[in-house]
Motif scaffolding. Structure first.
Motif, short mmCIF file in Angstrom:
data_model
loop_
_atom_site.label_atom_id
_atom_site.label_comp_id
_atom_site.label_asym_id
_atom_site.label_seq_id
_atom_site.Cartn_x
_atom_site.Cartn_y
_atom_site.Cartn_z
N GLU A 135 30.14 -25.61 -31.67
CA GLU A 135 30.86 -24.57 -32.39
C GLU A 135 30.81 -23.27 -31.61
OE1 GLU A 135 30.69 -23.48 -36.96
OE2 GLU A 135 29.72 -25.39 -36.46
N ASN A 136 31.89 -22.51 -31.68
CA ASN A 136 31.95 -21.19 -31.05
C ASN A 136 31.80 -21.25 -29.52
OD1 ASN A 136 32.61 -18.59 -31.62
ND2 ASN A 136 30.78 -18.14 -32.82
N TYR A 137 32.15 -22.40 -28.94
CA TYR A 137 32.23 -22.53 -27.49
C TYR A 137 33.70 -22.62 -27.10
CZ TYR A 137 27.43 -23.24 -25.86
OH TYR A 137 26.12 -23.05 -25.49
N PHE A 138 34.06 -21.93 -26.04
CA PHE A 138 35.44 -21.96 -25.58
C PHE A 138 35.50 -22.19 -24.08
CE2 PHE A 138 35.27 -19.57 -29.45
CZ PHE A 138 36.38 -20.01 -30.15
N PHE A 139 36.55 -22.88 -23.65
CA PHE A 139 36.78 -23.05 -22.22
C PHE A 139 38.16 -22.52 -21.89
CE2 PHE A 139 38.84 -25.51 -18.84
CZ PHE A 139 38.01 -25.16 -17.78
N ARG A 140 38.29 -21.85 -20.75
CA ARG A 140 39.61 -21.44 -20.27
C ARG A 140 39.72 -21.77 -18.79
NH1 ARG A 140 40.44 -21.55 -24.80
NH2 ARG A 140 41.36 -20.01 -26.20
N LEU A 141 40.87 -22.38 -18.45
CA LEU A 141 41.17 -22.75 -17.07
C LEU A 141 41.80 -21.54 -16.39
CD1 LEU A 141 41.39 -25.17 -15.04
CD2 LEU A 141 43.63 -25.63 -16.02
N THR A 142 41.07 -20.85 -15.56
CA THR A 142 41.60 -19.63 -14.97
C THR A 142 40.75 -19.18 -13.79
OG1 THR A 142 42.26 -17.34 -15.42
CG2 THR A 142 40.24 -18.10 -16.46
N GLU A 143 41.26 -18.21 -13.07
CA GLU A 143 40.50 -17.62 -11.98
C GLU A 143 40.20 -16.17 -12.35
OE1 GLU A 143 40.78 -18.38 -7.19
OE2 GLU A 143 42.19 -19.29 -8.59
N VAL A 144 38.95 -15.76 -12.16
CA VAL A 144 38.59 -14.38 -12.45
C VAL A 144 38.90 -13.54 -11.22
CG1 VAL A 144 36.71 -12.80 -13.01
CG2 VAL A 144 36.81 -15.07 -14.07
N THR A 145 39.64 -12.46 -11.41
CA THR A 145 40.07 -11.67 -10.27
C THR A 145 39.25 -10.40 -10.10
OG1 THR A 145 41.75 -10.72 -11.72
CG2 THR A 145 42.45 -12.50 -10.28
N ASN A 146 38.66 -9.91 -11.18
CA ASN A 146 37.92 -8.65 -11.09
C ASN A 146 36.97 -8.51 -12.28
OD1 ASN A 146 37.70 -6.15 -9.53
ND2 ASN A 146 38.33 -5.16 -11.46
N ILE A 147 35.87 -7.75 -12.04
CA ILE A 147 34.95 -7.43 -13.13
C ILE A 147 34.99 -5.91 -13.32
CG2 ILE A 147 32.54 -7.42 -13.89
CD1 ILE A 147 32.14 -9.87 -12.00
N ASN A 148 35.22 -5.49 -14.54
CA ASN A 148 35.18 -4.07 -14.83
C ASN A 148 33.94 -3.83 -15.69
OD1 ASN A 148 35.44 -1.49 -15.80
ND2 ASN A 148 37.69 -1.60 -15.89
N SER A 149 32.86 -3.34 -15.05
CA SER A 149 31.59 -3.25 -15.78
C SER A 149 31.57 -2.04 -16.70
CB SER A 149 30.43 -3.19 -14.78
OG SER A 149 30.55 -2.04 -13.98
N GLU A 150 32.50 -1.11 -16.50
CA GLU A 150 32.52 0.06 -17.39
C GLU A 150 33.05 -0.31 -18.76
OE1 GLU A 150 34.33 3.51 -15.53
OE2 GLU A 150 32.94 3.22 -13.84
N THR A 151 34.07 -1.17 -18.76
CA THR A 151 34.63 -1.59 -20.05
C THR A 151 34.08 -2.96 -20.47
OG1 THR A 151 36.48 -2.61 -18.89
CG2 THR A 151 36.79 -0.36 -19.66
N ASN A 152 33.12 -3.49 -19.69
CA ASN A 152 32.57 -4.82 -19.98
C ASN A 152 33.67 -5.88 -20.10
OD1 ASN A 152 29.85 -4.10 -19.96
ND2 ASN A 152 29.91 -3.49 -22.12
N THR A 153 34.52 -5.92 -19.09
CA THR A 153 35.69 -6.79 -19.15
C THR A 153 35.81 -7.60 -17.86
OG1 THR A 153 36.82 -5.09 -20.43
CG2 THR A 153 38.20 -6.82 -19.50
#
Lengths: 433, 433
Positions: free
Chosen positions: B74-92
Motif C-alpha cells: 500500500e502507498n507504494y508507487f512506481f513511475r517509468l521516467t528519467e530524473v533530469t534535475n534535483i531542486n533541493s530548495e523546493t525539495n523537488t
C-alpha cells in the motif's frame, strides 16, 4: 556468398520456417548440397508469438537458431540474407549479399501481413508475424499503461487502455484471450492506481463468426469463453481506416484506441522475378501437385506461399503449419526420387485438425472425427504445442513457464527490451534505449 | 505525475537496482509513501549480463518487473521516467514526466560506463551495463561471424573475428571466459566453413594483474584459466583510442578489431542540481556515515553513486552489489528511526568476499577467511548467483539453462532480436528488423 562449388546438385531453400526446415531435414545425408537462406538467424515458432507479446514467454524460448538445425550436416550451408530477385533464366537467386546459382530452388518464404492496400493502416497498426514485432507489442502495451497513469484527460486515458484486435482467426482469438487474462490477473496488481475496468479489448471479425475455418461448435465456444473473459466481440464489421487514434469501420461503430493489432489476414511472401501470371489469390505461387511452380522445371514453392489448387481446396491449402510441414517432407522425398530417376508422389493433405486456446483452462479443438472444448482441450493444446516446439531446451523452458504462470496466475516476462517508437498521437517515450 | 498527496511523508527513490530495491523493501508497511523511479520497468541483475551477451541466458531471466516488487504494498508507487534535475530548495525532483516533491530523497542511480572523456571510444565501443546493451553485443558477435563468412579479404575477416575486451575486472574476465567457451564449443559447429582458430580474444588490463581487487591467488588462477581457454592477456596496457577498427594503446601493441567491449571502469550516475563540490572521485556523491549527502538534510545517496570515505575505504566502498544492498537496508532502518525520533546507526561494511567465474568448472572465490579456485568455487559461484537472483521463476529458468548448457556444452539463445546498427567500417546489416 562463398559457397563452394561441388559436383553435387545444389538445392537452395529460401526460408527457415516450418516448410523450409522440413525440406532441409528430408534432404540430409544425400549426394546434394543444401543452402538455407533466411533474413533471421532463427526459426520462429509463430503459434506462440502471442504469448511473447503478452508477457507469458521469453522470446528465446519460441525461437531456435537455424545454424543449430544444420550444424551436424555435411554440405549444408546457412546464409543470413534477404532474397531480392529470382532469375530463372540463369538459375540464380539475387540477395543482399550476392548471387547464388541453384539446381533446385525451394521457395518457402511463408506469408506476411495483409493490409489490403491501406497505407494508413499499415503505418499505424501493430503486426505480430515475428519475434521483434511481438516484443514491440509487449513494449507498447506496457508503455500505454505507464502513460495512462500520467494523464488526467479521461478520453486520452481511455484510448490508451483501449485495445482493438482486427481479425477473429486463431491469432486474434488467442491474443484477445491472453490480453483479457492480463486484464484479470496482472494489470490490476501492477496498476492499483488505475481503474483497470476501463480497459477495453475489442475483437473485430469481418465474418459472422470467430474462427470461421473451424467448426461451428468451436466458434460458439470460443465466443462464449471470450465473452466470459470480458472481450467485446464485433462480428460482420470491417475496419476501414486507422490514423493512430481513430478506428473507423463499415458500420456506425468506431473506436478511439492507441493500440490496434492487425491479425486480419496474410498474403504470400512472394519474391520478384517469376512470371506474374502464376501469382494467385492471396499472393501465392501456383504450384502443381508436386509443389512445382507452374511453368518452371526446377523451382518449387511450399507452405503459405504456395497455392496448390484442387476441388477440395480451390484456393490452395490453409496457410498454417501442417500443410507446410507435409509439403516440405514430401518435396524432399520427391527431389530425391527425381535424382534417382524414380517416380514422384503427388501431394495430398492429411488434415490433422486445428485448435485454438482462449485462456486458462479454455481451448477449442477440432479433430477430424472429434470436436471438443474446455479444460481437456486446453491440455491437448498445450501438449501439442510443447511437442511441436523445436529444441529440447525450448520445450523445458516453455513448460516451466507455463507451470509457473498457471500456479501463480502470473506472467513475469514484462520487460520493455525493445522500446517501441510510438508513432501515435499519445506518444510516451520516443527515444531508443 | 499523478501521485496522491497524503499525510504521510514521501520517500522518493531514484533507481531500482540492488540499493534502491533494498531501501524500498525496508520501508514496507510503515506510515510512509514510497515512490520508486527508474528509466527501465525492470530490475537488472547486472552480474549475469555477460551471459545474455554470449547467448547463455535469455534477457527475461535476469530481469524482474519493478512493479511486481511493490505490487502488494500500500502507498507504494512506481513511475517509468528519467530524473533530469534535483531542486533541493523546493525539495523537488524534475523528471521527463513532470516534477515531484519529496520529504526524503534517496539517490540510488548506480553507475555508468567510464570512457575517461574519450569521445571516439564512447562512440565506437560496446557497453554492457543494461539488458538492451547486452543484446546488442550478442547481435554484433553473431553478425560479425555471418559477415566473416562472406568476405575473401583476409584482413577484414581477421578483424571481424577479433574481440578486444578492455578491463580485467570481474566483468572483463567473465566475458572473456564466456567468449572463449563460445569459441571452443559453439562457433566451430555453427561455422564449419570458417577457421575459428583465427578468432582472437584479447583481454586488456591497465594494471599488472587481472581481478586486481581480489587476492593475488585469484588473479593468478583466473589468468591461468583464461590462458588455458586461449585468451590473450595484455597487462599494463591502456587503450588510448578506437576508431571502429583500430585499437591503439600506450604501448607498441595495436589491434584491428570490429568489436571492442569496454569494461574498463564505471563512474557514478550522478544527477544535476546538487552542489558540485560534493562530487568526488569517480563521480560519486560524498555521503556521511548515514549515507546522507554532505550538506543536505533529507537527501541520501547509496550504492555505486555514493562515496562514504573512511580510513579503510578512502575513496568509498567498492562499486558492487554488496555495499549497495547493505547501505540500502540500513538506510531504510535509519529513515524509520529518524521518524520515530530514535538514534540512527552508522554504516559499516561487512565484506562477504567476492568471486568471478571464468568458464565451465572454473571460478575463483575470495571469502574473508578462505580463498579457493576451481570446480568447487564454480559451484559456489553458481549457488550464490542463483540465490541472489530476484524471483522464483528466474531462479528456475536460469538453473534449467545452466544444467542444459552444462550437459550439452551449448548456449542456445543465439537470436539476433535487436539487430545492432553497426557503426563500424565493416558493417553488415544497417537496417532495423
Amino acid at each position: 556468398m562463398n559457397i563452394p562449388q561441388t559436383s553435387f546438385p545444389r538445392v537452395v531453400i529460401i526460408g527457415g520456417g516450418f516448410a523450409g526446415l522440413a525440406v532441409a531435414k528430408g534432404l540430409q545425408k544425400q549426394e546434394l548440397q543444401v543452402v538455407l537462406l533466411d533474413k533471421h538467424n532463427y526459426h520462429t515458432f509463430q503459434p506462440l508469438l502471442y504469448q511473447v507479446a503478452t508477457g507469458g514467454l521469453e522470446p528465446d524460448s519460441i525461437a531456435f537458431p537455424l545454424r543449430k538445425t544444420i550444424n551436424n550436416l555435411e554440405n549444408y550451408f546457412f546464409r543470413l540474407t534477404e532474397v531480392t530477385n529470382i532469375n530463372s533464366e540463369t538459375n540464380t537467386v539475387e540477395t543482399t549479399i550476392g548471387n547464388l546459382e541453384y539446381d533446385y530452388l525451394v521457395i518457402a518464404t511463408g506469408s506476411k501481413t495483409n493490409f489490403f492496400g491501406n497505407k494508413n493502416i499499415e503505418e499505424n497498426v501493430m503486426e505480430m508475424k515475428s519475434v521483434p514485432q511481438s516484443l514491440n507489442i509487449r513494449s507498447l502495451i506496457i508503455e500505454n499503461f505507464e502513460e495512462a497513469l500520467l494523464t488526467s484527460d479521461l478520453e486520452e486515458r481511455k484510448a490508451l487502455m483501449n485495445f482493438v484486435i482486427v481479425g477473429g482467426g486463431p491469432t486474434g482469438v488467442e491474443l484477445a484471450g491472453a490480453l483479457a487474462e492480463m486484464k484479470k490477473g496482472i494489470l490490476p496488481k501492477d496498476y492499483p492506481d488505475l481503474d483497470i475496468r476501463q480497459m477495453q479489448i475489442n475483437l473485430i471479425q469481418g465474418s459472422d463468426r470467430l474462427l470461421d475455418a473451424m467448426s461451428k461448435k468451436a466458434s460458439q465456444k470460443s465466443e462464449d469463453f471470450l465473452i466470459k473473459l470480458g472481450v467485446n466481440i464485433w462480428k460482420n464489421v470491417y475496419v476501414q481506416d486507422y490514423d493512430g487514434l481513430n478506428v473507423t469501420t463499415n458500420t456506425e461503430e468506431s473506436f478511439k484506441a492507441s493500440t490496434v493489432i492487425w491479425a486480419a489476414g496474410v498474403i504470400g511472401g512472394t519474391i520478384d522475378g517469376l512470371n506474374q501470371d502464376i501469382v494467385q489469390r492471396g499472393r501465392r505461387f501456383k504450384v502443381d501437385e508436386f509443389n512445382k511452380v507452374v511453368g518452371y522445371d526446377n523451382v518449387y514453392a511450399i507452405g503459405d506461399v504456395a497455392s496448390m489448387q484442387s476441388e477440395e481446396y480451390p484456393h490452395g491449402h490453409p496457410m498454417m503449419a501442417q500443410p507446410a510441414i507435409q509439403q516440405g517432407k514430401l518435396l524432399a522425398k520427391n527431389i530425391l526420387a527425381q535424382l534417382k530417376g524414380k517416380k514422384q508422389k503427388s501431394f495430398s493433405y492429411h488434415d490433422k485438425g486445428s485448435m485454438a486456446t482462449i485462456g486458462r483452462n479454455k481451448a477449442v479443438v477440432d479433430l477430424p472425427k472429434w470436436k471438443f472444448q474446455g479444460v481437456f482441450a486446453w491440455f491437448v493444446w498445450m501438449f501439442v504445442h510443447l511437442f511441436s516446439l523445436i529444441g529440447f531446451r525450448n520445450k523445458v523452458i516453455v513448460f516451466m513457464n507455463w507451470v509457473y504462470n498457471y500456479i501463480r496466475f502470473d506472467r513475469e516476462t514484462r520487460l520493455i527490451i525493445r522500446p517501441f517508437k510510438n508513432k501515435n498521437k499519445y506518444s510516451f517515450r520516443k527515444e531508443d534505449a
